[in-house]
Scaffold this active site. Structure first.
Site, PDB file in Angstrom:
ATOM      1  N   LYS A   1      -4.007   1.247 -11.267  1.00  0.00           N
ATOM      2  CA  LYS A   1      -3.724   1.555  -9.858  1.00  0.00           C
ATOM      3  C   LYS A   1      -2.223   1.766  -9.700  1.00  0.00           C
ATOM      4  CE  LYS A   1      -5.367  -0.161  -5.374  1.00  0.00           C
ATOM      5  NZ  LYS A   1      -5.852  -1.366  -4.678  1.00  0.00           N
TER       6      LYS A   1
HETATM    7  O1  G3P Z   1      -6.607  -2.812  -1.733  1.00  0.00           O
HETATM    8  C1  G3P Z   1      -6.088  -1.897  -0.804  1.00  0.00           C
HETATM    9  C2  G3P Z   1      -6.609  -2.018   0.592  1.00  0.00           C
HETATM   10  O2  G3P Z   1      -7.999  -2.021   0.595  1.00  0.00           O
HETATM   11  C3  G3P Z   1      -5.973  -3.101   1.427  1.00  0.00           C
HETATM   12  O3  G3P Z   1      -6.684  -3.393   2.586  1.00  0.00           O
HETATM   13  O4  G3P Z   1      -7.164  -4.853   4.527  1.00  0.00           O
HETATM   14  O5  G3P Z   1      -5.025  -5.187   3.238  1.00  0.00           O
HETATM   15  O6  G3P Z   1      -5.325  -3.202   4.682  1.00  0.00           O
HETATM   16  P1  G3P Z   1      -6.008  -4.209   3.829  1.00  0.00           P
END
Ligand code: G3P
Length: 218
Positions: free
Chosen positions: A87
């Site tokens: 990633k």
């Molecule tokens: O892993 C990346 C993404 O899914 C993060 O989500 O909820 O931290 O905005 P969030």
């Protein structure tokens, strides 16, 4: 449509895997920190543990922000298990690293995508997945799902192989609307997947069936 779980919590990953609908896992440095996983050896061990639980792709994020560092880290991560997807953040050196890994046949996930232009650049560099963060766009009164639609159109126009991995999914309607638009993958918390199964009329109907059965058989 593939379902990935967005966590580094082994118990939740196991629970989602046991449900039988899990296609992979995404992690990020914040999620690893949340589980208290620190130090390179522990981080690598934790990725191995995740790979042992799931059948599908496991996104493991680099910390470096320069090309050489991303390549060095990505190669260590990719060597852990064939399920590992490296990633990489959407920055200029990240695009170079995407191209480097794409040339070597290593799967990549370009993260922190907030615009169609960023997704196009990642696809041009050969990313396996792009991760538009729809929840974080919604958080700032911007149309997260609109971005998924826009990327879908662009990728279909040119038959890019890059898969759209809708990330930062917060609730079941995000998943349903991503499915309607044609996102290839969603990643979110277990709670959002579990919410897809719930309906009050199902609960009422089941309670009635069981009560009628009990009355008839008493
Ligand atoms: O892993 C990346 C993404 O899914 C993060 O989500 O909820 O931290 O905005 P969030």
């Amino acid at each position: 449509m593939k379902f990935f779980i967005d966590t580094a919590n082994l118990a939740q990953i196991k629970e989602a895997q046991d449900l039988g609908v899990l296609d992979g896992v995404t992690t990020n440095p914040s999620l690893m920190a949340k589980e208290g996983i620190t130090g390179e050896a522990n981080v690598l061990d934790h990725y191995r543990a995740i790979c042992d639980i799931v059948d599908g792709d496991v996104s493991a994020e680099v910390i470096s922000t320069d090309f050489e560092g991303m390549v060095r880290e990505g190669e260590i991560l990719a060597a852990l298990d064939e399920k590992i997807v490296v990633k990489i953040p959407m920055i200029k050196d990240g695009v170079k690293a995407l191209k480097y890994f794409s040339n070597k046949g290593v799967k990549t996930n370009c993260t922190l995508i907030f615009s169609a232009g960023q997704a196009l650049m990642a696809a041009k560099a050969g990313a396996s997945y792009v991760s538009p963060f729809i929840g974080r766009l919604d958080d700032i009164s911007t149309d997260g799902l609109g971005l998924i639609e826009s990327i879908r159109l662009i990728f279909d126009n040119y038959a890019f192989d890059t898969e759209i991995l809708a990330a930062s999914v917060r609730h079941p309607m995000h998943i349903i609307e991503c499915a309607q638009i044609g996102a290839d993958v969603i990643t979110g918390p277990l709670s959002a997947m579990e919410a897809l199964m719930k309906h009050p009329l199902t609960d009422i109907g089941l309670a009635t069936f069981l009560a009628d059965h009990a009355k008839a058989n008493s």
